[in-house]
Every structure is written in structure tokens, then in C-alpha cells.
Scaffold this motif. Structure first.
Motif, short mmCIF file in Angstrom:
data_model
loop_
_atom_site.label_atom_id
_atom_site.label_comp_id
_atom_site.label_asym_id
_atom_site.label_seq_id
_atom_site.Cartn_x
_atom_site.Cartn_y
_atom_site.Cartn_z
N ASN A 20 0.84 -1.19 0.03
CA ASN A 20 -0.11 0.05 -0.04
C ASN A 20 0.81 1.30 -0.14
N ALA A 21 2.11 1.28 -0.27
CA ALA A 21 3.07 2.11 -0.36
C ALA A 21 2.58 3.31 -1.34
N ALA A 22 2.68 4.48 -1.27
CA ALA A 22 2.48 5.26 -2.03
C ALA A 22 3.79 5.55 -3.27
N VAL A 23 3.60 6.13 -4.40
CA VAL A 23 4.52 5.97 -5.22
C VAL A 23 5.48 7.40 -5.40
N ALA A 24 6.60 7.18 -5.30
CA ALA A 24 7.57 8.18 -5.39
C ALA A 24 7.58 8.99 -6.65
N PRO A 25 7.87 10.35 -6.37
CA PRO A 25 7.79 11.07 -7.61
C PRO A 25 8.56 10.72 -8.73
N VAL A 28 7.48 8.26 -11.42
CA VAL A 28 6.30 8.50 -12.20
C VAL A 28 7.00 9.05 -13.49
N ASN A 29 6.83 8.44 -14.76
CA ASN A 29 7.17 8.47 -16.05
C ASN A 29 5.85 8.65 -17.26
N PRO A 30 6.03 9.47 -17.97
CA PRO A 30 5.06 9.12 -19.21
C PRO A 30 5.05 7.63 -19.67
N GLY A 31 3.71 7.22 -19.39
CA GLY A 31 3.25 5.57 -19.72
C GLY A 31 3.37 4.95 -18.29
N SER A 32 3.70 5.24 -17.34
CA SER A 32 3.80 4.64 -16.11
C SER A 32 2.22 4.34 -15.80
N VAL A 33 1.89 2.86 -15.44
CA VAL A 33 0.46 2.43 -15.10
C VAL A 33 0.22 2.46 -13.64
N PHE A 34 -0.71 3.00 -12.80
CA PHE A 34 -0.92 3.39 -11.53
C PHE A 34 -2.31 2.85 -11.39
N VAL A 35 -2.69 2.94 -10.03
CA VAL A 35 -4.24 2.70 -9.74
C VAL A 35 -4.34 4.08 -8.93
N ALA A 36 -5.52 4.66 -8.93
CA ALA A 36 -5.80 5.66 -8.34
C ALA A 36 -7.51 5.64 -7.94
N LYS A 37 -7.88 6.39 -7.10
CA LYS A 37 -9.43 6.55 -6.73
C LYS A 37 -9.91 7.66 -7.60
N PRO A 38 -11.00 7.62 -8.35
CA PRO A 38 -11.62 8.72 -8.97
C PRO A 38 -12.00 9.81 -7.97
N LEU A 39 -12.10 9.76 -6.64
CA LEU A 39 -12.19 10.70 -5.61
C LEU A 39 -11.13 11.54 -5.55
N VAL A 119 -3.88 13.73 -10.93
CA VAL A 119 -4.11 13.05 -9.57
C VAL A 119 -2.59 13.35 -8.90
N HIS A 120 -2.84 13.64 -7.62
CA HIS A 120 -1.41 14.05 -7.00
C HIS A 120 -0.61 12.87 -6.74
N VAL A 121 0.58 13.06 -6.76
CA VAL A 121 1.58 11.83 -6.61
C VAL A 121 1.42 10.78 -5.46
N SER A 122 0.84 11.64 -4.47
CA SER A 122 0.60 11.06 -3.08
C SER A 122 -0.54 10.05 -3.14
N ASN A 123 -1.29 10.28 -3.99
CA ASN A 123 -2.55 9.62 -4.37
C ASN A 123 -2.54 8.22 -5.38
N LEU A 124 -1.29 8.22 -5.82
CA LEU A 124 -1.08 7.18 -6.89
C LEU A 124 -0.35 5.90 -6.15
N ASN A 125 -0.95 4.62 -6.58
CA ASN A 125 -0.55 3.54 -5.76
C ASN A 125 0.04 2.59 -7.01
N PRO A 126 1.08 1.60 -6.79
CA PRO A 126 1.51 0.82 -7.82
C PRO A 126 0.20 -0.37 -7.87
N ILE A 127 0.33 -0.86 -9.26
CA ILE A 127 -0.57 -1.98 -9.52
C ILE A 127 -0.29 -3.09 -8.90
N ASN A 128 -1.17 -4.24 -9.04
CA ASN A 128 -0.85 -5.29 -8.36
C ASN A 128 -0.15 -6.13 -9.31
N ILE A 129 1.19 -6.75 -8.87
CA ILE A 129 1.90 -7.24 -9.79
C ILE A 129 1.29 -8.47 -10.22
N GLU A 130 0.49 -9.07 -9.65
CA GLU A 130 -0.34 -10.18 -10.21
C GLU A 130 -1.56 -9.92 -11.50
#
Length: 178
Positions: A20-25, A28-39, A119-130
Motif C-alpha cells: 500500500n506504499a504510495a509512489v515516489a515522484p 512517475v514517467n510518461p506511460g507509467s501505469v498506476f491505480v488511483a481513486k476517482p475521488l 492525480v497528486h503523486v501521493s494518491n497514486l499507488n502501484p498496480i498489483n503485480i499479479e
């Protein structure tokens, strides 16, 4: 000696923190895939309230974070509401990525190229590896996605923030940050 229960609990707690660790700035690069809440989308998309915007959705970064930590993204979903504007099949933007062996979006996934948001970088999360989804798109796929967003929005904006350190979110800023 420590009991097996205590060691197991420690491993589970550590695993949940890492997952559940947030993503470090700088990740984040163009094309990076993350998950975020629409909120956390800014501007918010119509219809996403506190109760309806709590579920994570895949998003693709269009650029690096800006100097305040905001990342331009497009949402990926199977069922975009009408207010998301023009959508394209995600399979159009993972051909080179899949060919390189880096995963693909599930059949039926669509990308809202007509409604980029931030989305603010603090609200981006890594995608599930699986999940089987790519962690980042091939540079050709990223270029094609950015061009599709450019043409769909007609805004003339190419989303080309330079990589640089970003400010911490307001609740984490030291008193002397400027």
C-alpha cells in the motif's frame, strides 16, 4: 525465540505496508501505469462522490509530475460513463508493450482519451503485480496514447512536464517550504 505467530504477523503487516506504499515522484514517467481513486481526480469527474469514487481504477501517466506533484493521467475502465468523453480500446495502446512481454490490458478495457485529469503523486499507488497489466507502456505506445489525447481534447496540450523534484503535499510540507 519468537513464536511462529508473532513472526507471521510481522510478515503480514510488513507485506501490507509495502503493497500500500504510495509512489515516489521519481517513479512517475510518461506511460507509467498506476491505480488511483476517482475521488482524487482533479478536476473531479461528474458523479464521483465520496461514496462512489472510493474504488481504485488503473490510470496511465501522460507526463512527469508538475512542480506541485500533480500528474496528468487518463483512466482505464471497462465501463466509462458518458461524461468521460471519447474512449478508445486499450488494446490500441499496449501492442508494443505486450510484444515486449510486459503485460497487456484485459480485453474490453477502454481508455478515456477525451477526459484527461490530474492525480497528486501521493494518491497514486502501484498496480498489483499479479494483475497482468503493464507497469509501464512501451515508448511507442506512450507516444500513440499522448497523440490520441491531444487529438481527442483539441486542447493543444502535449503534457510534457520536465522531471524534477516536487513539493510534498500540503499536509506534509515543513513550515519553511518554498
Amino acid at each position: 525465540m519468537y513464536s511462529i505467530r508473532l513472526i507471521s504477523l510481522a510478515v503480514v503487516l510488513f507485506g501490507s505496508l509495502v503493497a500500500n506504499a504510495a509512489v515516489a515522484p521519481h517513479h512517475v514517467n510518461p506511460g507509467s501505469v498506476f491505480v488511483a481513486k476517482p475521488l482524487h481526480f482533479d478536476p473531479p469527474h461528474p458523479g464521483h462522490s465520496v461514496s462512489s469514487g472510493q474504488r481504485n481504477h488503473p490510470v496511465i501517466a501522460l507526463s512527469h509530475p508538475d512542480h506541485d506533484g500533480w500528474v496528468p493521467v487518463v483512466a482505464v475502465s471497462h465501463n466509462h460513463p458518458a461524461h468521460m468523453g471519447e474512449t478508445h480500446a486499450a488494446s490500441h495502446y499496449d501492442k508494443h508493450t505486450y510484444a515486449a512481454g510486459h503485460g497487456e490490458f484485459s480485453p474490453g478495457s477502454r481508455i478515456a482519451v477525451g477526459a484527461p485529469t490530474h492525480v497528486h503523486v501521493s494518491n497514486l499507488n502501484p498496480i498489483n503485480i499479479e494483475s497482468g497489466m503493464p507497469h509501464t507502456l512501451h515508448h511507442h505506445d506512450t507516444h500513440n496514447l499522448k497523440e490520441a489525447v491531444y487529438h481527442a481534447t483539441g486542447s493543444g496540450h502535449h503534457y510534457d512536464n520536465d522531471p524534477h523534484p516536487v513539493a510534498p503535499p500540503p499536509w506534509r510540507q515543513p513550515q519553511n517550504w518554498q
